[in-house]
Write a protein that holds these residues in place. Structure first.
Motif, PDB file in Angstrom:
ATOM      1  N   GLU A  27      -4.419   6.199  10.909  1.00 32.44           N
ATOM      2  CA  GLU A  27      -3.314   5.566  11.631  1.00 32.44           C
ATOM      3  C   GLU A  27      -1.992   5.712  10.881  1.00 32.44           C
ATOM      4  OE1 GLU A  27      -3.220   4.161  14.749  1.00 32.44           O
ATOM      5  OE2 GLU A  27      -5.166   5.185  14.819  1.00 32.44           O
ATOM      6  N   ARG A  82      -0.843   9.203  11.618  1.00 28.47           N
ATOM      7  CA  ARG A  82      -0.300   9.305  12.974  1.00 28.47           C
ATOM      8  C   ARG A  82       1.117   8.736  13.047  1.00 28.47           C
ATOM      9  NH1 ARG A  82      -3.335   7.288  18.426  1.00 28.47           N
ATOM     10  NH2 ARG A  82      -3.384   5.276  17.362  1.00 28.47           N
ATOM     11  N   ARG A  83       1.360   7.638  12.320  1.00 24.45           N
ATOM     12  CA  ARG A  83       2.671   6.992  12.410  1.00 24.45           C
ATOM     13  C   ARG A  83       3.748   7.744  11.611  1.00 24.45           C
ATOM     14  NH1 ARG A  83       4.426   1.856  13.839  1.00 24.45           N
ATOM     15  NH2 ARG A  83       6.361   1.144  12.849  1.00 24.45           N
ATOM     16  N   LEU A 112      -2.350  -4.208  10.230  1.00 18.04           N
ATOM     17  CA  LEU A 112      -1.738  -2.877  10.295  1.00 18.04           C
ATOM     18  C   LEU A 112      -0.261  -2.939  10.692  1.00 18.04           C
ATOM     19  CD1 LEU A 112      -2.927  -0.129   9.655  1.00 18.04           C
ATOM     20  CD2 LEU A 112      -3.385   0.207  12.080  1.00 18.04           C
ATOM     21  N   HIS A 113       0.057  -3.692  11.712  1.00 15.78           N
ATOM     22  CA  HIS A 113       1.434  -3.744  12.202  1.00 15.78           C
ATOM     23  C   HIS A 113       2.391  -4.284  11.135  1.00 15.78           C
ATOM     24  CE1 HIS A 113       4.782  -4.024  14.974  1.00 15.78           C
ATOM     25  NE2 HIS A 113       4.918  -5.315  14.706  1.00 15.78           N
ATOM     26  N   ILE A 153     -10.475   5.328   9.316  1.00 11.43           N
ATOM     27  CA  ILE A 153      -9.830   5.265  10.642  1.00 11.43           C
ATOM     28  C   ILE A 153      -8.430   4.686  10.508  1.00 11.43           C
ATOM     29  CG2 ILE A 153      -9.956   4.217  12.941  1.00 11.43           C
ATOM     30  CD1 ILE A 153     -13.021   4.321  12.672  1.00 11.43           C
ATOM     31  N   PHE A 154      -8.284   3.675   9.654  1.00  9.34           N
ATOM     32  CA  PHE A 154      -6.964   3.098   9.418  1.00  9.34           C
ATOM     33  C   PHE A 154      -6.084   4.060   8.624  1.00  9.34           C
ATOM     34  CE2 PHE A 154      -9.671  -0.800   9.779  1.00  9.34           C
ATOM     35  CZ  PHE A 154      -9.178  -1.195  11.018  1.00  9.34           C
ATOM     36  N   TYR A 155      -6.702   4.772   7.687  1.00 12.59           N
ATOM     37  CA  TYR A 155      -5.975   5.806   6.943  1.00 12.59           C
ATOM     38  C   TYR A 155      -5.321   6.776   7.923  1.00 12.59           C
ATOM     39  CZ  TYR A 155      -5.233   9.008   2.934  1.00 12.59           C
ATOM     40  OH  TYR A 155      -4.690   9.799   1.946  1.00 12.59           O
ATOM     41  N   TYR A 195      -5.180  14.363  14.826  1.00 12.19           N
ATOM     42  CA  TYR A 195      -3.805  13.913  14.582  1.00 12.19           C
ATOM     43  C   TYR A 195      -2.922  15.022  14.031  1.00 12.19           C
ATOM     44  CZ  TYR A 195      -5.375   9.098  15.348  1.00 12.19           C
ATOM     45  OH  TYR A 195      -5.878   7.944  15.908  1.00 12.19           O
ATOM     46  N   GLN A 254      -7.196  -3.930  11.343  1.00 14.25           N
ATOM     47  CA  GLN A 254      -6.501  -3.914  12.629  1.00 14.25           C
ATOM     48  C   GLN A 254      -5.494  -5.054  12.715  1.00 14.25           C
ATOM     49  OE1 GLN A 254      -7.125  -1.333  14.938  1.00 14.25           O
ATOM     50  NE2 GLN A 254      -5.158  -2.137  15.654  1.00 14.25           N
TER      51      GLN A 254
END
Length: 421
Positions: free
Chosen positions: A149, A152-153, A95-96, A145-147, A189, A92
């Motif tokens: 993300e 989604r982006r 990620l950005h 869960i990060f995968y 997603y 988390q």
């Protein structure tokens, strides 16, 4: 002219999955990996591809020969190539920043594909059995869960998610299957998902290695899973070792070696052998006198009876392990007379007892190059350590954790063929 399809590799490791997709004609945008040694391996590999595309393989050859340092070698490589290797743990917190780095590399382009699979230890049967908490609460359980993300982006048309077969039975504390949770999240997603358990030996790899390959597609279409055709190898595992120099324990070289004549075609057919680039990492680890005796017994038993050595059957003078009820096959020969070896694991980084060379005159465990060939890495693939000096431990770990390149190539080729269906 058809658009060149690009991809992002998450949890990239040493790049086995990525290499297969590159060989199929996909273009890597970035690789994200937390292990520093693996990131150096990825950078060296991307440097190789850049040099090859720009007709300057001589620089790479000089590096493999040890004629120039890694630092000097990297100075010749464009910043855009270096920036494509993102050495960060996906969390988390990070990620950005990872998104911003990928956005910069993409520019105005869209992302076509995401590949990769989170570390498998949390889902594996061995990992769960060895952990006091059965891996409950391990953060690696939730990396998917990060995968999601990234899906989604960037909204790629497809993604390819790889993991161990233990994922089929892995549950959280509430008794829910992680695989079901993953599929539901991916579906939320916008991705339909389909998966199969594939054995690498069914697709030309000289190794029995079962993995879950889950494929997701954006939209509501179903029945899109790549229909791979079984392609069994017509050669035996000994083909892997045929042209490599005969060496004994504690012999060989991390750098280039003098190859023997090769009259076959298989190593060329599967993109392993490349006569233009020197072969590296054919160096054997040392063994003590006790293990040397056990290796001989194990190979003789396999040669004469095709039987595996059971630890408790050894003479008492050779038994040093107190635990004689578990891991009774801790000494195992790589079966050169079969069409598939047993699975190459990262445990190779700790010792080679489970991977004894089938030639008793050499009396040693397999080298990193031999392990890499069993994983169908090209001979021109170089495995890095954290420091400039080579690390056999890091090389074995990266090789053992990888997806066989040839299996990745089969998946990538079929996915590309069906891209617009």
């Amino acid at each position: 002219m058809a658009k060149e399809l690009n991809f992002l590799d998450l949890f990239a490791g040493a790049g086995g999955l990525s290499e297969g997709f590159i060989q199929a004609g996909f273009k890597p945008v970035a690789h994200v990996e937390s292990d520093k040694a693996a990131c150096f391996t990825l950078l060296t590999r991307m440097a190789y591809h850049w040099l090859k595309n720009n007709c300057n393989q001589e620089l790479y050859i000089n590096y493999l020969k040890g004629e120039i340092s890694r630092e000097s070698f990297y100075k010749k490589i464009p910043e855009s190539v270096k920036k494509s290797i993102i050495n960060r743990e996906i969390s988390q917190k990070s990620l950005h920043e990872i998104f911003l780095a990928i956005d910069s590399l993409l520019g105005n382009n869209t992302l076509d594909l995401i590949i990769g699979g989170p570390p498998c230890q949390a889902y594996s049967l061995v990992g769960r059995s060895c952990d006091a908490n059965k891996m409950f609460g391990d953060k690696r359980n939730y990396l998917y869960i990060f995968y999601a993300e990234f899906l989604r982006r960037y909204k790629p048309k497809y993604f390819v998610f790889e993991n161990v077969t233990g994922l089929l039975s892995a549950k959280d504390r509430a008794g829910k299957y992680y695989l079901n949770e993953m599929q539901q999240l991916f579906n939320s997603y916008g991705y339909k998902t389909e998966y199969c358990v594939l054995n690498a030996s069914d697709y030309g790899v000289l190794q029995s290695r079962k993995r879950i390959i889950l494929v997701g597609r954006l939209g509501n279409k179903t029945g899109f899973y790549p229909k791979l055709t079984h392609c069994y190898s017509k050669v035996y595992v000994n083909e892997i070792f045929k042209d490599l120099p005969v060496i004994k324990a504690n012999e060989g070289s991390v750098y280039t070696c003098q190859m023997q004549n090769y009259s076959g075609t298989w190593l060329y057919d599967v993109n392993i052998k490349n006569d233009e680039i020197p072969v590296t990492w054919h160096v054997a680890r040392p063994i003590n006198k006790l293990d040397a005796e056990i290796y001989k017994i194990a190979v003789n038993l396999w040669e004469s009876k095709n039987q595996r050595l059971e630890y408790d059957s050894l003479p008492e003078s050779l038994k040093t392990h107190k635990n004689r009820t578990a891991f009774i096959d801790r000494f195992k020969v790589v079966a050169g007379n079969l069409s598939a070896s047993h699975t190459i694991l990262a445990h190779l980084a700790k010792d080679g007892h489970y991977y004894i060379h089938p030639d008793k005159t050499q009396n040693r465990s397999i080298t990193p190059r031999e392990a890499a060939r069993l994983q169908t890495f090209p001979d021109d693939y170089y495995f890095e350590g954290v420091l400039e000096r080579p690390s056999r431990t890091a090389a074995f770990r990266q090789i053992g954790n990888a997806v066989p390149v040839l299996l990745a190539l089969r998946i990538a080729t079929k996915l590309k063929e069906n891209w617009n269906e």
